[in-house]
Every structure is written in structure tokens, then in C-alpha cells.
Design a protein around this motif. Sequence first.
Motif, short mmCIF file in Angstrom:
data_model
loop_
_atom_site.label_atom_id
_atom_site.label_comp_id
_atom_site.label_asym_id
_atom_site.label_seq_id
_atom_site.Cartn_x
_atom_site.Cartn_y
_atom_site.Cartn_z
N THR A 244 -8.56 -8.75 -2.71
CA THR A 244 -9.51 -9.08 -1.65
C THR A 244 -8.80 -9.57 -0.40
N ASP A 245 -7.77 -10.40 -0.59
CA ASP A 245 -7.02 -10.91 0.56
C ASP A 245 -6.29 -9.79 1.29
N ARG A 247 -7.21 -6.60 1.40
CA ARG A 247 -8.20 -5.80 2.12
C ARG A 247 -8.66 -6.52 3.39
N THR A 248 -8.88 -7.82 3.30
CA THR A 248 -9.30 -8.59 4.47
C THR A 248 -8.23 -8.53 5.57
N TRP A 252 -8.40 -6.73 9.36
CA TRP A 252 -8.01 -7.41 10.61
C TRP A 252 -6.97 -6.59 11.36
#
Length: 263
Positions: A244-245, A247-248, A252
Amino acid sequence: MTRTPAEPHSVPAELGPYLREVVHRARAVCGTHLVSVAAVGSVALGDYRHGRSDTDVTVVVDQPLPGRTLSDLAAVLTHPGLPCPATGLELVVYDAGFAARPSGEAGYLLDLNTGPLLPGKVSFDPAESPAFWYVIDRSVAHRCGLPLYGRPPRDVIAEPGRADLLTALRASVREHGLAEGHLGDNRVLNGCRSVLFCRTGHWQAKRRAARAVAASEERFRPLIAAALRSYERPRSAATELPATDVRTFLAWVAERVGEAAGR
């Protein structure tokens, strides 16, 4: 111009004999058609990591070569017939007419991937491959390419236009966002390199780019630090990063590249 190999100290010691043999075999197959051989990627950017990095090589010939010649070149360079000491060899051949023009296309005559940890590939059709890999590599070759033989890469490989480069970066970020075939640490570090290029207009080695982005983006600092630690390990021992990190972070990055493309 006298055609000589690069000075030995300019190539990582682990790769010196191998790259000299790549040049020797390219000369034997291509003969007088060989214009230039250059190291790009991590070698050119001064951040080759033995046991982790590929070795990337760009070859320019004076005209489109017959398919048989290109097949012979691929054959004599394929691992393990020529053992690759890096994790893999990514070698691309262009004809001089194409290489001399700014282009957003793949445009290669031969794309060879081979080595102990690199999935094998031999392609003679640039339509088979996403163009962005080659656009970015030609920009690195033009700006930073390390001459191994023949004419300097800056003299024979044109810089792609800004719009084509940013299109290539957007495609690269999308590719890494899919995660297919890419280690998490490399996805993050590649994203950092893309952001820094958009900010500065210069290519930096992935680890240097990562440190620069971490210094300015506190919220991503733990993820980037974990990616850097993982990148110090062999590919087979890479650390799994929080999906998840990652992908985030890449979302960005995509926004930053999109902003640069809109300016």
C-alpha cells in the motif's frame, strides 16, 4: 578518429574484462559497420552495485544490418556462452540514422536481455516493446553514456525531446505501478529518479535520487529508507516493502510527472 576502448578505471573492476569482451565480439560480428559502443544505466551514472545491478550497453551501427548479422551478434553475447558477471546484460543496437534523430519511439534493430538473473529476450522488432525504456536510455546515453568503443555516445545518439521524455517517464511510472516483474525497492527508487529528473532536468543514479527525495519529502522518508536498505542486498534477498505504501508513493510520483508534463 582513433577508436579505442574506455580507460579501464572508468569501468567497475568486476565488469572490465566482460565489457572488453562484449566490444571485441561486437567488432568481430559487425566489422566496419560498428560506430559506437557505450555503457549506460548504473555504470554510466556511477552507481553500479555488483550482485544487484544489470549492465546496460548501447550499440550504434552505421546502417541497418541484415537479420543474420543481428542474430549472430545476439548469439555470441548470450549468457552463459559469454558468462555475464552482472545480474544481466541489457544490450540495444540502433542504426546511426535513427539514433541521430530525437525520437519517442523504441527504434532498435536488436534488443538483447541475457544473464544469470535476467529473463532472456531477443527482439528484432521494436513494435514488440514499450517505447519508454529506450527513450529514457537514449537520453541517459546522450547525456552520461560511458564510451567503450568508437565515437562518443553524445555525438551519435540524439537527446529525445522534452515532451517525449516526459511521456516516457509517465509510462515508466505506470509500469512500475503495476508491480509485475519489479522488486519493490527498485519501484520506489525508480520513482525517486523520475521525480528528481522532473525537478532538475538531470539524470541521477537511483540511490542519489532517493536520498534527495527523502530529504524533501518527510512523509515518504521511512519507505525510501527501507527501499535503500533493501537495495543494498542481493536481488534474491530483497526486502518486501508494504504494498500500500509503495502504491501511494508511486501515485504521488505520477502526479509530479504529470505536473511537469503540463508545464
